[in-house]
Write an enzyme that holds these catalytic residues in place. Structure first.
Site, PDB file in Angstrom:
ATOM      1  N   ASP A   1       4.843   7.147  -1.409  1.00 44.04           N
ATOM      2  CA  ASP A   1       5.160   6.535   0.005  1.00 44.04           C
ATOM      3  C   ASP A   1       3.665   6.287   0.560  1.00 44.04           C
ATOM      4  OD1 ASP A   1       6.208   5.870   2.338  1.00 44.04           O
ATOM      5  OD2 ASP A   1       6.760   7.822   3.056  1.00 44.04           O
TER       6      ASP A   1
ATOM      7  N   GLU B   1      10.516  22.610  -5.832  1.00 47.29           N
ATOM      8  CA  GLU B   1       9.419  22.915  -4.710  1.00 47.29           C
ATOM      9  C   GLU B   1       8.979  21.523  -4.119  1.00 47.29           C
ATOM     10  OE1 GLU B   1       8.533  25.927  -3.712  1.00 47.29           O
ATOM     11  OE2 GLU B   1       9.668  27.271  -5.176  1.00 47.29           O
TER      12      GLU B   1
ATOM     13  N   GLY C   1       2.508   0.630   2.521  1.00 45.20           N
ATOM     14  CA  GLY C   1       2.331  -0.320   3.704  1.00 45.20           C
ATOM     15  C   GLY C   1       1.284   0.080   4.836  1.00 45.20           C
TER      16      GLY C   1
ATOM     17  N   SER D   1      14.748  10.939   1.174  1.00 43.17           N
ATOM     18  CA  SER D   1      15.066   9.729   1.068  1.00 43.17           C
ATOM     19  C   SER D   1      16.078   9.285  -0.096  1.00 43.17           C
ATOM     20  CB  SER D   1      13.552   8.706   0.997  1.00 43.17           C
ATOM     21  OG  SER D   1      13.372   8.940   2.152  1.00 43.17           O
TER      22      SER D   1
ATOM     23  N   TRP E   1      -1.120   2.099   4.005  1.00 44.18           N
ATOM     24  CA  TRP E   1      -2.551   1.736   3.666  1.00 44.18           C
ATOM     25  C   TRP E   1      -3.030   0.566   3.669  1.00 44.18           C
ATOM     26  CZ3 TRP E   1      -4.770  -1.064   0.147  1.00 44.18           C
ATOM     27  CH2 TRP E   1      -6.097  -0.706  -0.743  1.00 44.18           C
TER      28      TRP E   1
ATOM     29  N   HIS F   1       1.245  -2.513  -1.898  1.00 44.81           N
ATOM     30  CA  HIS F   1       1.793  -2.187  -3.170  1.00 44.81           C
ATOM     31  C   HIS F   1       1.336  -2.627  -4.217  1.00 44.81           C
ATOM     32  CE1 HIS F   1       5.637  -1.640  -0.431  1.00 44.81           C
ATOM     33  NE2 HIS F   1       5.515  -2.873  -0.128  1.00 44.81           N
TER      34      HIS F   1
ATOM     35  N   LEU G   1       3.614  12.198 -22.899  1.00 44.54           N
ATOM     36  CA  LEU G   1       4.124  12.286 -21.529  1.00 44.54           C
ATOM     37  C   LEU G   1       5.513  11.466 -21.575  1.00 44.54           C
ATOM     38  CD1 LEU G   1       4.015  13.077 -18.592  1.00 44.54           C
ATOM     39  CD2 LEU G   1       3.181  10.802 -17.847  1.00 44.54           C
TER      40      LEU G   1
END
Length: 241
Positions: free
Chosen positions: A18, A205, A21, A194, A23, A35, A129
């Site tokens: 988040d 957590e 925008g 959200s 930034w 973005h 990963l």
């Protein structure tokens, strides 16, 4: 000199990216610039996550609600997504990452779906990963799709009411073979989920740093893991309280 406390590294970290925008607004740039910068941060965080011992990383890239954004912004997001998916085939190979996409693909354009399938196929045998990208994802939508598949199996006689457990239901979710997140990070200081991994985050957590996503670097990730280390997973408090 005091010895540095050993980190208790979470197995699975989920991130709501988040602040793109905001930034851009702070720098008097169009939202799309935020973005773009945010997408560049992803590879660094994937690399750092693996280096510190995180095995699964799930990023919220495009939600089911994002379609309601201005059309120009949606087009820009999808353009960034297209470019990222194409580049990810090379990056997944270089970094030995297994990449999977969760969410409803049916609304995505055919070329995006093809890129996803190619990326998943190429990276399936990688042993580094486990990187999950949530695209056109919403947790309520995920659960509704899971219920529909479950009811279909029930109608076919493949499952009975007595066989239905939390574990069985989890097997119908997009994350069926992925462990639940130990730590969820939402950047920018907002403190809400959200519609992201609602079922999976029952015992997760939460960490809400003020930093905006394009500024969330490896040092910020380490801070999040350090905070996780301080948490008492048995009781949900801070150790020593």
């Amino acid at each position: 000199m005091a010895q540095e406390k050993q980190l208790k590294v979470p197995q699975h970290v989920a991130i709501i990216m988040d602040g793109n925008g905001r930034w851009a607004k702070k720098r008097f740039l169009p939202r799309n610039a935020g973005h773009t910068q945010g997408s560049r941060r992803v590879e660094e965080i994937c690399r750092e996550a693996w280096q510190i011992g995180i095995k699964y990383l799930t990023l919220y890239a495009f939600s089911t609600e994002n379609w309601s954004r201005p059309e120009e912004e949606v087009r820009a997001l999808l353009k960034i997504l297209r470019n990222y998916l194409k580049e990810s085939i090379k990056k997944a190979t270089e970094n030995n990452m297994r990449v999977r996409v969760i969410g409803d693909r049916s609304r995505l354009d055919a070329d995006i779906r093809e890129s996803i399938e190619r990326l998943e196929e190429v990276s399936a045998a990688n042993t580094g990963l486990n990187f999950q990208i949530a695209l056109n994802y919403g947790s309520r939508d995920e659960m509704m799709r899971a219920v529909r598949r479950l009811l279909s199996d029930y109608d076919k006689g493949a499952i009975t009411q007595e066989q239905l457990t939390e574990k069985v239901f989890s097997g119908y979710l997009d994350t069926c073979d992925i462990p639940d997140p130990d730590l969820l990070i939402r950047t920018s200081g907002e403190e809400r989920l959200s519609n992201f991994l609602l079922w999976q985050c029952a015992y997760t957590e939460f960490y809400f740093p003020e930093v905006l996503w394009p500024d969330f670097d490896k040092n910020e990730l380490k801070k999040a893991v350090e905070e996780y280390t301080r948490r008492d997973r048995r009781y949900g408090g801070i150790k020593g309280e």
